[in-house]
Design a protein around this motif. Structure first.
Motif, PDB file in Angstrom:
ATOM      1  N   VAL A   7       0.866  -1.178   0.000  1.00 29.80           N
ATOM      2  CA  VAL A   7       0.000   0.000   0.000  1.00 29.80           C
ATOM      3  C   VAL A   7       0.902   1.226   0.000  1.00 29.80           C
ATOM      4  CG1 VAL A   7      -1.763   1.283   1.271  1.00 29.80           C
ATOM      5  CG2 VAL A   7      -1.799  -1.216   1.282  1.00 29.80           C
ATOM      6  N   ALA A   8       0.600   2.163  -0.890  1.00 28.58           N
ATOM      7  CA  ALA A   8       1.409   3.380  -0.978  1.00 28.58           C
ATOM      8  C   ALA A   8       0.535   4.564  -1.371  1.00 28.58           C
ATOM      9  CB  ALA A   8       2.528   3.205  -2.003  1.00 28.58           C
ATOM     10  N   ARG A   9       0.841   5.707  -0.796  1.00 32.44           N
ATOM     11  CA  ARG A   9       0.186   6.952  -1.191  1.00 32.44           C
ATOM     12  C   ARG A   9       0.825   7.412  -2.489  1.00 32.44           C
ATOM     13  NH1 ARG A   9       1.636  12.215   1.046  1.00 32.44           N
ATOM     14  NH2 ARG A   9       0.123  13.688   0.247  1.00 32.44           N
ATOM     15  N   ILE A  18       5.013  11.221 -10.657  1.00 32.78           N
ATOM     16  CA  ILE A  18       4.527  10.802  -9.348  1.00 32.78           C
ATOM     17  C   ILE A  18       5.588   9.974  -8.648  1.00 32.78           C
ATOM     18  CG2 ILE A  18       2.086  10.775 -10.030  1.00 32.78           C
ATOM     19  CD1 ILE A  18       2.361   7.675 -10.175  1.00 32.78           C
ATOM     20  N   LYS A  19       5.435   9.886  -7.335  1.00 34.08           N
ATOM     21  CA  LYS A  19       6.245   8.955  -6.564  1.00 34.08           C
ATOM     22  C   LYS A  19       5.312   8.252  -5.602  1.00 34.08           C
ATOM     23  CE  LYS A  19       8.950  10.262  -3.219  1.00 34.08           C
ATOM     24  NZ  LYS A  19      10.069  10.847  -2.503  1.00 34.08           N
ATOM     25  N   VAL A  74      10.963   9.183  -8.649  1.00 32.92           N
ATOM     26  CA  VAL A  74       9.809   9.814  -9.285  1.00 32.92           C
ATOM     27  C   VAL A  74       9.688   9.185 -10.666  1.00 32.92           C
ATOM     28  CG1 VAL A  74       8.848  11.969 -10.171  1.00 32.92           C
ATOM     29  CG2 VAL A  74      10.135  11.966  -8.024  1.00 32.92           C
ATOM     30  N   MET A  75       8.496   8.741 -10.995  1.00 33.59           N
ATOM     31  CA  MET A  75       8.284   8.104 -12.286  1.00 33.59           C
ATOM     32  C   MET A  75       7.427   8.998 -13.171  1.00 33.59           C
ATOM     33  SD  MET A  75      10.121   5.470 -12.010  1.00 33.59           S
ATOM     34  CE  MET A  75       9.782   4.058 -13.025  1.00 33.59           C
ATOM     35  N   PRO A  76       7.633   8.931 -14.481  1.00 30.99           N
ATOM     36  CA  PRO A  76       6.972   9.855 -15.400  1.00 30.99           C
ATOM     37  C   PRO A  76       5.507   9.509 -15.702  1.00 30.99           C
ATOM     38  CG  PRO A  76       8.397   8.386 -16.621  1.00 30.99           C
ATOM     39  CD  PRO A  76       8.597   8.071 -15.176  1.00 30.99           C
TER      40      PRO A  76
END
Length: 106
Positions: A7-9, A18-19, A74-76
């Motif tokens: 689980v991740a925000r 986003i990260k 951080v992913m695009p």
């Protein structure tokens, strides 16, 4: 096989993507195949929730799946609804993860 939940925000990083901020009890697989399967399940969930791939190219040395899962990259991807802070909830079932984007971590 890894079992449990990841689980991740989902946090928007303006102009970059986003990260993920994993919950304290998030299970992060260590086996490369399981990491890859979870990465694919995350991409499918993000796409299904309206996230779109950002035009910025990914840096393969820094933006690895392991770094994404641990919250270090951080992913695009751009959110479908800017300003929202939903959660990614993944069930890790015998190496076959299933992920969805939810408004809460539950």
């Amino acid at each position: 096989m890894t079992a449990g939940r990841y689980v991740a925000r989902i946090v928007e990083v303006p102009e970059h993507g986003i990260k993920l901020e994993p919950a304290a009890d998030a299970v992060i697989p260590e086996e490369p195949t399981e990491v890859n399967l979870l990465g694919m399940a995350i991409a499918l969930a993000l796409g299904g929730a309206g996230y779109r791939h950002h035009a910025e190219q990914r840096d393969p040395e820094l933006q690895t799946l392991g770094a994404l899962l641990s919250g270090d990259a951080v992913m695009p991807w751009r959110p479908g609804e800017p300003g929202s802070t939903p959660y990614l909830v993944c069930e890790l079932n015998d190496g076959k993860p299933a992920c969805e984007v939810h408004p809460t971590a539950d």
